[in-house]
Design a protein around this motif. Structure first.
Motif, PDB file in Angstrom:
ATOM      1  N   PRO A 197      33.016  15.896  20.950  1.00 12.87           N
ATOM      2  CA  PRO A 197      32.889  16.007  19.490  1.00 12.87           C
ATOM      3  C   PRO A 197      32.247  14.795  18.820  1.00 12.87           C
ATOM      4  N   ASN A 198      32.315  13.628  19.449  1.00  9.34           N
ATOM      5  CA  ASN A 198      31.775  12.424  18.825  1.00  9.34           C
ATOM      6  C   ASN A 198      30.498  11.927  19.475  1.00  9.34           C
ATOM      7  N   VAL A 199      29.960  12.715  20.405  1.00  9.26           N
ATOM      8  CA  VAL A 199      28.725  12.322  21.079  1.00  9.26           C
ATOM      9  C   VAL A 199      27.532  12.881  20.311  1.00  9.26           C
ATOM     10  N   PRO A 200      26.580  12.038  19.938  1.00 11.36           N
ATOM     11  CA  PRO A 200      25.439  12.519  19.139  1.00 11.36           C
ATOM     12  C   PRO A 200      24.406  13.277  19.967  1.00 11.36           C
ATOM     13  N   ASP A 201      23.745  14.217  19.309  1.00 10.59           N
ATOM     14  CA  ASP A 201      22.515  14.840  19.817  1.00 10.59           C
ATOM     15  C   ASP A 201      22.683  15.515  21.176  1.00 10.59           C
ATOM     16  N   ILE A 202      23.734  16.308  21.329  1.00 11.90           N
ATOM     17  CA  ILE A 202      23.983  17.007  22.593  1.00 11.90           C
ATOM     18  C   ILE A 202      22.786  17.871  22.985  1.00 11.90           C
ATOM     19  N   ALA A 203      22.190  18.552  22.033  1.00 12.30           N
ATOM     20  CA  ALA A 203      21.098  19.485  22.335  1.00 12.30           C
ATOM     21  C   ALA A 203      19.953  18.809  23.074  1.00 12.30           C
ATOM     22  N   ASN A 204      19.642  17.570  22.724  1.00 12.93           N
ATOM     23  CA  ASN A 204      18.532  16.862  23.356  1.00 12.93           C
ATOM     24  C   ASN A 204      18.939  16.127  24.619  1.00 12.93           C
ATOM     25  N   LYS A 205      20.172  16.349  25.065  1.00 13.73           N
ATOM     26  CA  LYS A 205      20.638  15.731  26.304  1.00 13.73           C
ATOM     27  C   LYS A 205      20.788  16.754  27.428  1.00 13.73           C
ATOM     28  N   LEU A 206      20.299  17.958  27.187  1.00 18.19           N
ATOM     29  CA  LEU A 206      20.411  19.016  28.191  1.00 18.19           C
ATOM     30  C   LEU A 206      19.180  19.093  29.081  1.00 18.19           C
ATOM     31  N   ILE A 207      18.073  18.547  28.626  1.00 19.31           N
ATOM     32  CA  ILE A 207      16.826  18.571  29.384  1.00 19.31           C
ATOM     33  C   ILE A 207      16.270  17.157  29.449  1.00 19.31           C
ATOM     34  N   ARG A 208      15.878  16.756  30.644  1.00 16.17           N
ATOM     35  CA  ARG A 208      15.266  15.438  30.779  1.00 16.17           C
ATOM     36  C   ARG A 208      13.909  15.439  30.098  1.00 16.17           C
ATOM     37  N   PRO A 209      13.685  14.528  29.138  1.00 12.42           N
ATOM     38  CA  PRO A 209      12.367  14.482  28.486  1.00 12.42           C
ATOM     39  C   PRO A 209      11.312  14.051  29.483  1.00 12.42           C
ATOM     40  N   PRO A 210      10.101  14.608  29.398  1.00 12.86           N
ATOM     41  CA  PRO A 210       9.045  14.229  30.338  1.00 12.86           C
ATOM     42  C   PRO A 210       8.714  12.751  30.267  1.00 12.86           C
TER      43      PRO A 210
END
Length: 353
Positions: A197-210
């Motif tokens: 609940p207190n971790v930011p930006d979960i959505a962008n932590k599901l895929i490794r950015p190129p």
């Protein structure tokens, strides 16, 4: 978010596969199926699917330290395989998949095969009713046998070492692959946000950015200007005197946790120390005072030299009123940073030694 409609397929059963989800395996199982179907494969090796489940969760677990839940098999497997195979956290996905699919280590084979006990047949449970009084073993056997004739238009047929995609589902999976993956990631985000609940930006932590975002703008248009004014800056971690031609720009709270490059979290540090610091957390008692003083000095310089610099606006997330330097408040800054460090540590990030 809804799945694409099909007049000829029981799409609601696919959607209901994610009902009452208590672990992440269903998300990663379907994601792995879709990825292989996109590559033109319709007979899918279970080991390849299990390896891909690990590959898709690898960076989320090992780099971002997102918590999946105490009983989650995928998180446990990722952490085990990291040690068993001696792989790097930032290993390329293709190499990771190759290692996992071909490893001769019994421990690796056992870790992957553990998913075979429940994952493949439980995903199909919406297509098959469990008879009253039936045991888990008989229900599993029923799904295996019934799926092999694609009973109830189930998505795939189950065999000991592989699955076969139902031809009726092939076009649907291929045509709607992007939407299906978006559906998976959307629901996986909601699932993980509840557990973090207190971790930011979960959505962008599901895929490794190129690629990681470049810090050239923050360096050239902010910190280089500070260096030109001061001449040298002392590294807050090593005390080494830094110059404009020899410094690294680093995240005070690791990027792997905050997942942004906002100027209020960036600080110039010793290049050599930066190469060994990795994603370690600062010790607030030892490092925050120097961090704050350096940030405040930099802010004062930039406000005088370039008051319209867009990077200054990034401080407004912490300091709503920066009409005067008095708005750059020590307590407010520390109260914004300290919870991030504490939560990151609770999620598995270690402190600097």
């Amino acid at each position: 978010m809804n799945l694409p409609y099909s007049q000829n397929l029981p799409v609601p059963k696919l959607a209901s596969a994610f009902g009452n989800t208590s672990a992440t395996y269903k998300f990663y199982w379907l994601l792995s199926i879709i990825e292989l179907v996109e590559h033109g494969q319709l007979t899918l090796s279970k080991r390849a699917l299990f390896a891909r489940m690990i590959g898709n969760a690898w960076y989320t677990v090992n780099y971002f330290h997102v918590f999946f839940g105490k009983q989650d098999l995928i998180q446990q497997a990722v952490q085990s395989l990291l040690k068993q195979e001696g792989m790097a956290i930032d290993v390329k996905k293709d190499l990771l998949l190759d290692v996992l699919e071909n490893s001769v280590l019994k421990t690796t084979q056992q870790t992957l095969n553990h998913f075979n006990k429940n994952v493949p047949h439980r995903f199909l449970s919406p297509w098959f009713t469990k008879e009253k009084g039936a045991t888990d073993i008989t229900y599993r056997k029923h799904i295996y046998i019934s799926s092999q004739t694609f009973e109830n238009d189930c998505m795939y047929a189950l065999h000991d070492n592989h699955i076969v995609i139902n031809p009726k589902w092939t076009d649907y999976l291929k045509t709607n692959a992007k939407i299906l993956k978006d559906f998976i990631y959307w629901n996986l985000t909601l699932f993980l946000q509840v557990r973090n609940p207190n971790v930011p930006d979960i959505a962008n932590k599901l895929i490794r950015p190129p690629l990681r975002g470049s810090l050239n703008n923050q360096r050239k248009n902010y910190w280089d200007i500070v260096f030109k004014e001061l001449g040298t800056v002392n590294c807050i971690f090593t005390g080494k005197s830094l110059t404009i031609s020899e410094y690294a720009l680093d995240h005070f709270v690791p990027h792997a946790f905050v997942s942004h490059d906002l100027i209020w979290n960036l600080i110039p540090i010793d290049i050599h120390f930066n190469s060994i610091k990795s994603d370690k957390l600062p010790i607030m008692e030892n490092h925050f005072q120097s961090f704050f003083e350096m940030q405040k000095t930099a802010f004062e310089i930039m406000r005088n030299h370039a008051p319209k610099n867009k990077l200054l606006e990034e401080y407004l997330g912490i300091f709503p009123d920066l009409t005067s330097i008095h708005g750059f408040d020590y307590i407010r800054y520390k109260d914004s940073i300290q919870p991030l460090v504490t939560i990151a540590h609770n999620n598995g990030f270690g402190y600097l030694l």
